[in-house]
Design a protein around this motif. Sequence first.
Motif, PDB file in Angstrom:
ATOM      1  N   TRP A  29       0.819  -1.220   0.000  1.00  0.00           N
ATOM      2  CA  TRP A  29       0.000   0.000   0.000  1.00  0.00           C
ATOM      3  C   TRP A  29       0.847   1.262   0.000  1.00  0.00           C
ATOM      4  O   TRP A  29       0.331   2.356  -0.153  1.00  0.00           O
ATOM      5  CB  TRP A  29      -0.944   0.009   1.212  1.00  0.00           C
ATOM      6  N   GLY A  30       2.154   1.100   0.247  1.00  0.00           N
ATOM      7  CA  GLY A  30       3.042   2.259   0.158  1.00  0.00           C
ATOM      8  C   GLY A  30       2.949   3.228   1.335  1.00  0.00           C
ATOM      9  O   GLY A  30       3.327   4.398   1.209  1.00  0.00           O
ATOM     10  N   GLU A  31       2.442   2.757   2.485  1.00  0.00           N
ATOM     11  CA  GLU A  31       2.342   3.680   3.628  1.00  0.00           C
ATOM     12  C   GLU A  31       3.717   4.228   4.018  1.00  0.00           C
ATOM     13  O   GLU A  31       4.707   3.519   3.916  1.00  0.00           O
ATOM     14  CB  GLU A  31       1.672   2.979   4.834  1.00  0.00           C
ATOM     15  N   HIS A  32       3.739   5.497   4.474  1.00  0.00           N
ATOM     16  CA  HIS A  32       5.015   6.128   4.822  1.00  0.00           C
ATOM     17  C   HIS A  32       5.434   5.747   6.237  1.00  0.00           C
ATOM     18  O   HIS A  32       6.592   5.452   6.498  1.00  0.00           O
ATOM     19  CB  HIS A  32       4.885   7.651   4.664  1.00  0.00           C
ATOM     20  N   SER A  33       4.478   5.761   7.182  1.00  0.00           N
ATOM     21  CA  SER A  33       4.768   5.335   8.551  1.00  0.00           C
ATOM     22  C   SER A  33       4.501   3.827   8.626  1.00  0.00           C
ATOM     23  O   SER A  33       3.537   3.339   8.031  1.00  0.00           O
ATOM     24  CB  SER A  33       3.844   6.097   9.505  1.00  0.00           C
ATOM     25  N   PRO A  34       5.341   3.057   9.344  1.00  0.00           N
ATOM     26  CA  PRO A  34       5.196   1.589   9.318  1.00  0.00           C
ATOM     27  C   PRO A  34       3.870   1.119   9.914  1.00  0.00           C
ATOM     28  O   PRO A  34       3.328   1.751  10.819  1.00  0.00           O
ATOM     29  CB  PRO A  34       6.370   1.109  10.180  1.00  0.00           C
ATOM     30  N   GLY A  35       3.379  -0.006   9.388  1.00  0.00           N
ATOM     31  CA  GLY A  35       2.125  -0.564   9.877  1.00  0.00           C
ATOM     32  C   GLY A  35       2.342  -1.470  11.082  1.00  0.00           C
ATOM     33  O   GLY A  35       3.465  -1.899  11.361  1.00  0.00           O
ATOM     34  N   ILE A  36       1.234  -1.756  11.785  1.00  0.00           N
ATOM     35  CA  ILE A  36       1.281  -2.732  12.877  1.00  0.00           C
ATOM     36  C   ILE A  36       0.661  -4.015  12.338  1.00  0.00           C
ATOM     37  O   ILE A  36      -0.533  -4.025  11.997  1.00  0.00           O
ATOM     38  CB  ILE A  36       0.457  -2.277  14.099  1.00  0.00           C
ATOM     39  N   PHE A  37       1.450  -5.079  12.239  1.00  0.00           N
ATOM     40  CA  PHE A  37       0.920  -6.349  11.755  1.00  0.00           C
ATOM     41  C   PHE A  37       0.361  -7.127  12.940  1.00  0.00           C
ATOM     42  O   PHE A  37       1.021  -7.987  13.509  1.00  0.00           O
ATOM     43  CB  PHE A  37       1.992  -7.120  10.990  1.00  0.00           C
ATOM     44  N   ALA A  38      -0.886  -6.778  13.296  1.00  0.00           N
ATOM     45  CA  ALA A  38      -1.535  -7.413  14.443  1.00  0.00           C
ATOM     46  C   ALA A  38      -2.175  -8.713  13.978  1.00  0.00           C
ATOM     47  O   ALA A  38      -3.379  -8.794  13.733  1.00  0.00           O
ATOM     48  CB  ALA A  38      -2.571  -6.469  15.033  1.00  0.00           C
ATOM     49  N   THR A  39      -1.342  -9.722  13.815  1.00  0.00           N
ATOM     50  CA  THR A  39      -1.840 -11.022  13.376  1.00  0.00           C
ATOM     51  C   THR A  39      -1.026 -12.099  14.075  1.00  0.00           C
ATOM     52  O   THR A  39       0.184 -11.956  14.236  1.00  0.00           O
ATOM     53  CB  THR A  39      -1.726 -11.174  11.840  1.00  0.00           C
ATOM     54  N   SER A  40      -1.712 -13.160  14.506  1.00  0.00           N
ATOM     55  CA  SER A  40      -0.965 -14.222  15.181  1.00  0.00           C
ATOM     56  C   SER A  40      -0.307 -15.162  14.178  1.00  0.00           C
ATOM     57  O   SER A  40       0.731 -15.742  14.462  1.00  0.00           O
ATOM     58  CB  SER A  40      -1.874 -14.991  16.146  1.00  0.00           C
ATOM     59  N   SER A  41      -0.913 -15.331  12.978  1.00  0.00           N
ATOM     60  CA  SER A  41      -0.288 -16.225  12.000  1.00  0.00           C
ATOM     61  C   SER A  41      -0.371 -15.634  10.590  1.00  0.00           C
ATOM     62  O   SER A  41      -0.992 -14.599  10.373  1.00  0.00           O
ATOM     63  CB  SER A  41      -0.946 -17.613  12.051  1.00  0.00           C
ATOM     64  N   PHE A  42       0.254 -16.304   9.626  1.00  0.00           N
ATOM     65  CA  PHE A  42       0.348 -15.839   8.244  1.00  0.00           C
ATOM     66  C   PHE A  42      -0.101 -16.959   7.305  1.00  0.00           C
ATOM     67  O   PHE A  42       0.107 -18.144   7.597  1.00  0.00           O
ATOM     68  CB  PHE A  42       1.795 -15.411   7.943  1.00  0.00           C
ATOM     69  N   CYS A  43      -0.725 -16.601   6.170  1.00  0.00           N
ATOM     70  CA  CYS A  43      -1.310 -17.599   5.272  1.00  0.00           C
ATOM     71  C   CYS A  43      -0.356 -17.988   4.136  1.00  0.00           C
ATOM     72  O   CYS A  43       0.502 -17.201   3.741  1.00  0.00           O
ATOM     73  CB  CYS A  43      -2.584 -17.048   4.645  1.00  0.00           C
ATOM     74  N   PHE A  44      -0.591 -19.182   3.626  1.00  0.00           N
ATOM     75  CA  PHE A  44       0.195 -19.709   2.502  1.00  0.00           C
ATOM     76  C   PHE A  44      -0.722 -19.883   1.301  1.00  0.00           C
ATOM     77  O   PHE A  44      -1.927 -20.079   1.436  1.00  0.00           O
ATOM     78  CB  PHE A  44       0.835 -21.041   2.904  1.00  0.00           C
ATOM     79  N   ASP A  45      -0.140 -19.840   0.088  1.00  0.00           N
ATOM     80  CA  ASP A  45      -0.930 -20.006  -1.136  1.00  0.00           C
ATOM     81  C   ASP A  45      -1.290 -21.457  -1.374  1.00  0.00           C
ATOM     82  O   ASP A  45      -2.245 -21.759  -2.093  1.00  0.00           O
ATOM     83  CB  ASP A  45      -0.123 -19.504  -2.351  1.00  0.00           C
ATOM     84  N   SER A  46      -0.496 -22.382  -0.792  1.00  0.00           N
ATOM     85  CA  SER A  46      -0.724 -23.799  -1.071  1.00  0.00           C
ATOM     86  C   SER A  46      -0.092 -24.623   0.044  1.00  0.00           C
ATOM     87  O   SER A  46       0.724 -24.117   0.822  1.00  0.00           O
ATOM     88  CB  SER A  46      -0.047 -24.182  -2.397  1.00  0.00           C
ATOM     89  N   ALA A  47      -0.465 -25.911   0.084  1.00  0.00           N
ATOM     90  CA  ALA A  47       0.148 -26.828   1.050  1.00  0.00           C
ATOM     91  C   ALA A  47       1.645 -26.936   0.802  1.00  0.00           C
ATOM     92  O   ALA A  47       2.444 -27.023   1.735  1.00  0.00           O
ATOM     93  CB  ALA A  47      -0.503 -28.208   0.937  1.00  0.00           C
ATOM     94  N   GLU A  48       2.044 -26.892  -0.495  1.00  0.00           N
ATOM     95  CA  GLU A  48       3.458 -26.991  -0.833  1.00  0.00           C
ATOM     96  C   GLU A  48       4.236 -25.789  -0.285  1.00  0.00           C
ATOM     97  O   GLU A  48       5.350 -25.919   0.219  1.00  0.00           O
ATOM     98  CB  GLU A  48       3.651 -27.060  -2.367  1.00  0.00           C
ATOM     99  N   GLN A  49       3.602 -24.604  -0.416  1.00  0.00           N
ATOM    100  CA  GLN A  49       4.291 -23.408   0.081  1.00  0.00           C
ATOM    101  C   GLN A  49       4.413 -23.456   1.608  1.00  0.00           C
ATOM    102  O   GLN A  49       5.445 -23.078   2.169  1.00  0.00           O
ATOM    103  CB  GLN A  49       3.536 -22.144  -0.349  1.00  0.00           C
ATOM    104  N   ALA A  50       3.377 -23.938   2.289  1.00  0.00           N
ATOM    105  CA  ALA A  50       3.447 -24.090   3.750  1.00  0.00           C
ATOM    106  C   ALA A  50       4.585 -25.033   4.113  1.00  0.00           C
ATOM    107  O   ALA A  50       5.402 -24.740   4.999  1.00  0.00           O
ATOM    108  CB  ALA A  50       2.111 -24.618   4.286  1.00  0.00           C
ATOM    109  N   GLN A  51       4.657 -26.145   3.389  1.00  0.00           N
ATOM    110  CA  GLN A  51       5.719 -27.130   3.660  1.00  0.00           C
ATOM    111  C   GLN A  51       7.108 -26.494   3.488  1.00  0.00           C
ATOM    112  O   GLN A  51       7.980 -26.627   4.360  1.00  0.00           O
ATOM    113  CB  GLN A  51       5.580 -28.311   2.698  1.00  0.00           C
ATOM    114  N   ALA A  52       7.296 -25.772   2.371  1.00  0.00           N
ATOM    115  CA  ALA A  52       8.604 -25.179   2.091  1.00  0.00           C
ATOM    116  C   ALA A  52       8.963 -24.112   3.134  1.00  0.00           C
ATOM    117  O   ALA A  52      10.130 -23.958   3.507  1.00  0.00           O
ATOM    118  CB  ALA A  52       8.600 -24.569   0.687  1.00  0.00           C
ATOM    119  N   THR A  53       7.945 -23.386   3.633  1.00  0.00           N
ATOM    120  CA  THR A  53       8.218 -22.328   4.616  1.00  0.00           C
ATOM    121  C   THR A  53       8.617 -22.956   5.949  1.00  0.00           C
ATOM    122  O   THR A  53       9.577 -22.530   6.584  1.00  0.00           O
ATOM    123  CB  THR A  53       6.985 -21.423   4.786  1.00  0.00           C
TER     124      THR A  53
END
Length: 394
Positions: free
Chosen positions: A25-49
């Motif tokens: 989004w190009g915000e100038h001041s940093p954002g707060i990533f208030a999230t406990s987890s992060f999503c993957f595009d696929s099972a393979e990507q989850a595995q690789a991560t």
Amino acid sequence: MNDSFDPAWSVDTLGIRAAELRSQWGEHSPGIFATSSFCFDSAEQAQATFAEQRGGYIYSRFTNPTVAAFEQRLAAMEGGDACVATASGMAAILSLSLTLLKQGDHVIASRTLFGSTISLFNNYVAKFGVRFSYVDPCDLDAWREQMGPDTKMLFVETPTNPLGEIVDLRGLADIAHRGEALLVVDNCFLTPALQRPLSLGADLVMHSATKYLDGQGRCVGGAIVGDAQRVGKQLFGFMRTCGPCMSPFNAWVFLKGLETLNLRMRAHGDGAQRIAEWLAQHPAVAQVHYAGLASHPQHELAKAQQSGFGGIVSFELHGGQAAAFRMINATRLLSITANLGDTRSTVTHPATTTHLRIGPELRERAGIRDGLVRLSIGLEGVDDLIADLEQALV
Ligand SMILES: *Cc1c(COP(=O)(O)O)cnc(C)c1O
């Protein structure tokens, strides 16, 4: 995250421009990533991560973009390769103790450490078979005499709390490295704006971010900075598994705090210098402890290893505890609170608060007498602070 900063920039520039966090989004001041987890595009990507075959965030106990930005920026400012952020300063000390020490190890520590640090060592870490010796931090021979084959860590704060003594970090690093020991420096009182222990030979730096890194008394947090192996791998592994991690909200507050750190530290120091000089000529004051005074026994050492003297001034009143309490109760501008490094000036009576639990014997040996008062000089007008002290000291 913008990793393309130049480590040779000044601490002013690093505090603002290192590890700038920017989403799509190009915000100038940093954002707060208030999230406990992060999503993957696929099972393979989850595995690789999970297998660490690709980068990417998984879960905020391990890593989080806002926390990572704070860690990378502080590492850059301290001149270290890696940083882990912790839930508090005490969590930083606990984490480095449990990660780097084992049964049978010996630690030499300054006897004038922050009170809870001594309690943490003696009441908790010692239970696991780690032995602690305490020495006069300014007496390098005392450190040398305690060194033995099991000595794995030297732990020190400089300037000391609350007496503002200065420890020769180059000398201490040399003693540590003649043996098998690491030098760990609690850099809470000066911050990288005024002192960079890694450049003086220390192996690890720890912080209570609660103090000057926030600078406005809002959040509790901590950090450890050092090399890629010990901090980036070993301490990161401990954090990821054991979980004393920093929240994204607090990391955001500290990240913004770093942007004004250098400016604030200079202003705290200018105010503290004037107040120390004013106190030194006051008849009710027996002694002032501030390394910026030419009369301080380690004034030259402080000038050599620091780029300023910081915002903490302590002084001893002739009238003992009664005089100290009378003065503390009479001030109107100073907050009676345990925090320091705030925009608001604060006052404490160390013997009955921060250093109560270490007991009268250790207090006596550390030179913390009943007439001692500690000030953390904030960012109010210095003339107003002096006027307030003047009416409180009659
Ligand atoms: C406050 C402080 C700590 C502990 O930090 P917390 O964030 O309160 O857990 C450690 N060392 C020093 C020098 C401190 O002032």
